[in-house]
Design an enzyme around this catalytic site. Structure first.
Site, PDB file in Angstrom:
ATOM      1  N   ILE A   1       0.260   1.307   1.907  1.00  0.00           N
ATOM      2  CA  ILE A   1      -0.290   2.056   3.037  1.00  0.00           C
ATOM      3  C   ILE A   1       0.479   3.365   3.165  1.00  0.00           C
ATOM      4  CG2 ILE A   1      -1.185   0.056   4.274  1.00  0.00           C
ATOM      5  CD1 ILE A   1       1.334   0.007   5.958  1.00  0.00           C
TER       6      ILE A   1
ATOM      7  N   GLY B   1       6.715   2.319  -1.733  1.00  0.00           N
ATOM      8  CA  GLY B   1       5.555   2.210  -0.860  1.00  0.00           C
ATOM      9  C   GLY B   1       5.668   0.999   0.036  1.00  0.00           C
ATOM     10  N   TYR B   2       4.892   1.011   1.106  1.00  0.00           N
ATOM     11  CA  TYR B   2       4.918  -0.075   2.086  1.00  0.00           C
ATOM     12  C   TYR B   2       3.624  -0.871   2.018  1.00  0.00           C
ATOM     13  CZ  TYR B   2       9.260   1.589   3.784  1.00  0.00           C
ATOM     14  OH  TYR B   2      10.585   1.926   3.842  1.00  0.00           O
ATOM     15  N   LEU B   3       3.777  -2.191   1.998  1.00  0.00           N
ATOM     16  CA  LEU B   3       2.639  -3.103   2.002  1.00  0.00           C
ATOM     17  C   LEU B   3       2.365  -3.611   3.404  1.00  0.00           C
ATOM     18  CD1 LEU B   3       3.717  -5.006  -1.210  1.00  0.00           C
ATOM     19  CD2 LEU B   3       2.056  -3.147  -1.024  1.00  0.00           C
TER      20      LEU B   3
END
Length: 165
Positions: free
Chosen positions: A82, A29-31
């Protein structure tokens, strides 16, 4: 400074599987996600976890910093990422002095199979195995960041790739 230099390709057929290791599942996942930089978190099926910062925006090379983190912290970060958490299984195939990483995507990107080869220099020219298809280096649609942030199902259903995922 750590530098990531890689080329990316679509994968044809399944013949690569007889050469591959057992693979490891990955949830990613992307922060933070922008054109110039990203901060991602990964949890591996073998219990490892890492946080990776990538800076730069060229077709083949970026600065990359990777840090091992506690798997419990990775799980918490994944819950706050996100877009969509990407699921995939990563296999490795060694061909001559290069290691090809083959990602077989699951979830809404199921059916997409992409191979990356990391290079020491942008001038490196690895032999291209027969199971490698069209090069997509620099095609942002195939970046993990774009896949995580895209809406809806896999948009590459017409691409030649391994449907056995």
């Amino acid at each position: 400074m750590a530098k990531e230099i890689e080329r990316k390709f679509l994968v044809l057929g399944t013949s690569w599987r007889r050469l591959a290791n057992a693979g490891v599942s990955i949830r990613q996942g992307y922060l933070i996600a922008s054109d110039e930089r990203s901060l991602r978190v990964r949890a591996y099926g073998d219990g490892r976890a890492c946080l990776t910062l990538k800076i730069g925006h060229t077709a083949m090379a970026r600065d990359e910093y990777e840090f091992d983190i506690d798997p419990a912290i990775a799980e918490e970060m994944l819950s706050q990422s996100i877009g969509t958490v990407i699921t995939k299984v990563r296999y490795e195939v060694v061909q001559q002095e290069f290691t090809w990483e083959i990602d077989v995507y699951g979830g809404r990107h199921s059916g997409l199979v992409v191979a990356e080869v990391e290079l020491e220099s942008e001038a490196d020219l690895p032999a291209i195995p027969a199971w490698i298809g069209r090069e997509v280096t620099g095609d942002e649609r195939y970046s993990n960041q774009a896949l995580a942030l895209s809406e809806g199902a896999c948009q590459f259903a017409d691409e030649p790739h391994d449907q056995t995922g």
